[in-house]
Design a protein around this motif. Structure first.
Motif, PDB file in Angstrom:
ATOM      1  N   GLY A  38       0.793  -1.219   0.000  1.00 44.83           N
ATOM      2  CA  GLY A  38       0.000   0.000   0.000  1.00 44.83           C
ATOM      3  C   GLY A  38       0.827   1.271   0.000  1.00 44.83           C
ATOM      4  O   GLY A  38       0.430   2.282  -0.596  1.00 44.83           O
ATOM      5  N   THR A  39       1.975   1.257   0.655  1.00 49.15           N
ATOM      6  CA  THR A  39       2.813   2.454   0.719  1.00 49.15           C
ATOM      7  C   THR A  39       3.317   2.856  -0.650  1.00 49.15           C
ATOM      8  O   THR A  39       3.476   4.055  -0.938  1.00 49.15           O
ATOM      9  CB  THR A  39       4.012   2.219   1.657  1.00 49.15           C
ATOM     10  N   MET A  40       3.561   1.872  -1.524  1.00 42.93           N
ATOM     11  CA  MET A  40       4.142   2.166  -2.836  1.00 42.93           C
ATOM     12  C   MET A  40       3.117   2.659  -3.853  1.00 42.93           C
ATOM     13  O   MET A  40       3.492   3.301  -4.839  1.00 42.93           O
ATOM     14  CB  MET A  40       4.848   0.925  -3.392  1.00 42.93           C
ATOM     15  N   LEU A  41       1.845   2.376  -3.651  1.00 46.22           N
ATOM     16  CA  LEU A  41       0.841   2.764  -4.639  1.00 46.22           C
ATOM     17  C   LEU A  41       0.855   4.259  -4.944  1.00 46.22           C
ATOM     18  O   LEU A  41       0.909   4.655  -6.121  1.00 46.22           O
ATOM     19  CB  LEU A  41      -0.553   2.320  -4.186  1.00 46.22           C
ATOM     20  N   PRO A  42       0.810   5.148  -3.935  1.00 47.71           N
ATOM     21  CA  PRO A  42       0.841   6.576  -4.270  1.00 47.71           C
ATOM     22  C   PRO A  42       2.162   7.007  -4.895  1.00 47.71           C
ATOM     23  O   PRO A  42       2.181   7.941  -5.720  1.00 47.71           O
ATOM     24  CB  PRO A  42       0.598   7.268  -2.929  1.00 47.71           C
ATOM     25  N   LEU A  43       3.272   6.346  -4.550  1.00 45.78           N
ATOM     26  CA  LEU A  43       4.548   6.678  -5.176  1.00 45.78           C
ATOM     27  C   LEU A  43       4.501   6.363  -6.668  1.00 45.78           C
ATOM     28  O   LEU A  43       4.909   7.189  -7.503  1.00 45.78           O
ATOM     29  CB  LEU A  43       5.684   5.905  -4.512  1.00 45.78           C
TER      30      LEU A  43
END
Length: 260
Positions: A38-43
């Motif tokens: 989930g942390t990488m999705l906005p990146l």
């Protein structure tokens, strides 16, 4: 270890995107270590937007993902092959032939693990490794007590990791128990590491990683050994740190210092 604390998640993601973009612009043929979750999705969303709006190109880059579930084919909607295709690859100009992930459906996962490690070495190693951190301190799928000298191999996932990932599956029972993951030593061999953590749920793991002892109980603490590891946090993820004032003095508002 460079610790950058940003005011909120969007600011942290933008700062991380700056670092990835600078790497790709300075070294168009960079070998990128990619992560999921989930942390990488906005990146990936920000990087795709910069590709569209600013011409940020990934055409010459090569990528290696950290891990994949054993037993899932690449087209399985819960596989990391599928995640990367939907979250990032199809939105940018990266060459599919240069995108590598462990083969979760390999007939011989042990052999596939060794082949993957050899493929990373043949590419010259990772220039920039992206990382998230699990609530139990794992990086990749290197769970607590993972060898700090480990290379790509099969790992049994902890119950806490499976429960954290259960939301992507129909039930806990269907959540995979095993994964192929690059090892801690493989990660440490990267020329640069960039770990991103946001939200209060990651605060304890972040504090153990940065200020706790170097220990296999918190595999992410191995980044204390890396000469060029950057940790990007929002205020919530940094909330359990004891030396916040110092980190903010060295890198005010998440900026590089005069000596970086």
């Amino acid at each position: 270890m460079k610790v950058l604390i940003l005011r909120n998640e969007p600011a942290a993601i933008e700062r991380a995107a700056d670092i990835v973009a600078r790497t790709v612009r300075d070294l168009p043929a960079a070998v990128l270590g990619l992560a999921t979750g989930g942390t990488m999705l906005p990146l990936y969303q920000v990087l795709a937007q910069r590709h569209r709006d600013e011409g940020l190109s990934f055409a010459k880059t090569t990528s290696f993902n950290l891990d994949e579930y054993i037993g899932l084919a690449p087209d399985h909607p819960c596989s990391y092959h599928y995640y990367m295709q939907e979250a990032f690859f199809r939105h940018v100009d990266i060459d599919p032939a240069r995108c590598h992930l462990p083969k979760g459906d390999a007939a011989d996962p042990r052999a596939a693990s060794g082949d993957y490690e050899a493929l990373i070495e043949a590419a010259g190693g990772i220039d920039l490794q992206l990382l998230g951190i699990g609530q139990n301190g794992h990086i990749g799928f290197n769970e607590p007590t993972a060898s700090l000298g480990s290379r790509t191999r099969i790992k049994t996932l902890t119950t806490s990791t499976r429960r954290a990932n259960q939301r992507y599956f129909a039930s806990f029972e269907e959540t995979p128990r095993y994964a192929i993951t690059t090892g801690v030593a493989t990660i440490l061999a990267s020329r640069k590491c960039l770990l991103i953590a946001t939200g209060a749920a990651k605060a304890e793991a972040v504090a153990n990683m940065i200020e706790g002892p170097l220990s296999a109980v918190c595999p992410a603490s191995a980044l204390q050994l890396h000469p060029r590891a950057t940790i990007i946090l929002d205020a919530a993820a940094a909330s359990a740190l004891k030396l916040t004032e110092y980190y903010e003095t060295v890198h005010p508002q998440g900026r590089d210092s005069a000596f970086d």
